[in-house]
Design a protein around this motif. Sequence first.
Motif, PDB file in Angstrom:
ATOM      1  N   HIS A  60      38.594  46.617  72.151  1.00  0.00           N
ATOM      2  CA  HIS A  60      38.482  46.951  73.626  1.00  0.00           C
ATOM      3  C   HIS A  60      37.640  48.173  73.499  1.00  0.00           C
ATOM      4  O   HIS A  60      37.314  48.768  72.522  1.00  0.00           O
ATOM      5  CB  HIS A  60      40.035  47.016  74.127  1.00  0.00           C
ATOM      6  CG  HIS A  60      40.676  48.196  73.884  1.00  0.00           C
ATOM      7  ND1 HIS A  60      41.209  48.160  72.617  1.00  0.00           N
ATOM      8  CD2 HIS A  60      41.145  49.326  74.470  1.00  0.00           C
ATOM      9  CE1 HIS A  60      41.888  49.364  72.420  1.00  0.00           C
ATOM     10  NE2 HIS A  60      41.849  49.739  73.429  1.00  0.00           N
ATOM     11  N   HIS A 116      45.813  45.381  78.398  1.00  0.00           N
ATOM     12  CA  HIS A 116      45.527  46.643  78.340  1.00  0.00           C
ATOM     13  C   HIS A 116      44.374  46.983  78.958  1.00  0.00           C
ATOM     14  O   HIS A 116      44.272  47.791  80.019  1.00  0.00           O
ATOM     15  CB  HIS A 116      45.570  47.096  76.960  1.00  0.00           C
ATOM     16  CG  HIS A 116      45.010  48.579  76.648  1.00  0.00           C
ATOM     17  ND1 HIS A 116      45.738  49.687  77.154  1.00  0.00           N
ATOM     18  CD2 HIS A 116      44.082  49.020  75.816  1.00  0.00           C
ATOM     19  CE1 HIS A 116      45.309  50.625  76.774  1.00  0.00           C
ATOM     20  NE2 HIS A 116      43.996  50.314  75.951  1.00  0.00           N
ATOM     21  N   ASP A 139      45.263  47.499  71.441  1.00  0.00           N
ATOM     22  CA  ASP A 139      46.308  48.212  72.096  1.00  0.00           C
ATOM     23  C   ASP A 139      47.198  46.844  73.039  1.00  0.00           C
ATOM     24  O   ASP A 139      47.705  47.257  73.868  1.00  0.00           O
ATOM     25  CB  ASP A 139      45.683  48.972  73.129  1.00  0.00           C
ATOM     26  CG  ASP A 139      45.244  50.266  72.513  1.00  0.00           C
ATOM     27  OD1 ASP A 139      44.931  50.228  71.340  1.00  0.00           O
ATOM     28  OD2 ASP A 139      44.917  51.284  72.946  1.00  0.00           O
TER      29      ASP A 139
HETATM   30 FE   LIG Z   1      43.122  51.819  74.143  1.00  0.00          FE
END
Ligand SMILES: [Fe+2]
Length: 477
Positions: A60, A116, A139
């Motif tokens: 991400h 997330h 995450d």
């Molecule tokens: Fe993160």
Amino acid sequence: MHKLSTMKIEQLYTKCLAEATYFIASNGEAAIIDPLREIAPYIAMAKKNAVTIKYIFLTHFHADFVSGHVDLAKETGATIVYGPTATADFEFHEGKDNEDFKLGDIRLRLLHTPGHTLESSSFLLFDELDNEHCLFTGDALFIGDVGRPDLAVSSSITKEDLAEKLYISLHEKIMKLPDHIIIYPNHGKGSACGKNMSNETFDTLANQKKVNYALNPDLSKEEFVNQILDGLTEPPQYFPKNALMNKRVNTPIKELLSNGMTAINANRFQEYSAIEDVLFLDVRSPKEFAEKHIYNSIFIGLDGTFAPWVGALIERINQPIILITPKGREEETVTRLSRIGYDNVLGYINGGVLAWEKEGLKVNELLSLEANDIELLDEDCSFLDVRRIGEYTDSCILNADHLPLNHINISAKDRDKNKEQFVYCAGGYRSVIAISILNKLGFKNLVNINGGFTEITKSNIPLKIYKNNRSASACSK
Ligand SMILES: [Fe+2]
């Protein structure tokens, strides 16, 4: 005949950021998952293993560090891969849900696991026998926790929406995978990307299903949303800045190192101090800083959680910085600052504080007191506790004032700058940071308690300490 395994998976854990990068190799090809800003170690690993870096997978857009994916792609020709819906200023491959990426004799499958952030993706590794072996979760799933859903909110999506998406990602994608797979997350204990992480840096999915509150199969979506939003603290101020940098093309790390490694002679002080808002940052030990430091410099030591404190406390990410470092650790300091986007290092003071003093320039010492000597103080002397709220409410010196270090820039403004106060944290790292910042703001009578609360409680002096389960206000004056 059983095929000999050529697969290699290495977790590269950086304690300062509580961050895990992964090096994966198979039959001449390699991938890096979530690289840090400095890329030389990955290139060296590829060389050592005689492999070519083919992919750079990003789980991400990170908020808590600046990744070196663009530099690494330029240097190696590798393809940068992000998950669905990602947008950025550089060239990358936007992966699709369930897309496979072949790497030597193995493959990695992208699983879109939003929550997330929207583009958040996990990578499922199939070994040479095409068995599911492990999952790199970014995450989406930590050991003992999940990533916070409040960092990627926008005008069109709330943290509640993101939390719901995370629930679906966990229940419909990750929890349906075979129990034996190993979970490799992007962060461990101490990271501000979650709130309840374990000490371990990897685990099996089976065990996480037993111990991770977020994977409790009986948890309804609504309960899950409430639980993960409960008790979230304000993210550090540098998080949105780092997230933005990760979507851009930043100054190459080579250039940052060559600028930051400029040796500045003390006799050029006038020239440098004329630069607007230049900050002298001392990264030595608390003891060295206390003994002697450059007037108006601030302390954030390398041998502590250096990068997160820099990010939390130095509000301007592009502030010009001049370093005072232990000899030989100049490059390390510039590198560690670059990991969180503090890219404007002008150089370091050649010869450090001694050279500065020799030039007749102003130095200071920090007043300090041994914990054992507290009994010599007057009864009505004043203490200042700079630890986190939870540490303070757990136990503190009776009537100690509370000013948590992460709020210091905001909360210091309304305080009496001439009042004598004896300052402590847990072990003497944060208190020195706090005093250095307060002194720069014009405070005059702050005294550090060496070794902090740990030493205070060991000292057996008849000091009143409040313990356990009290409210913050009961501890405060
Ligand atoms: Fe993160």
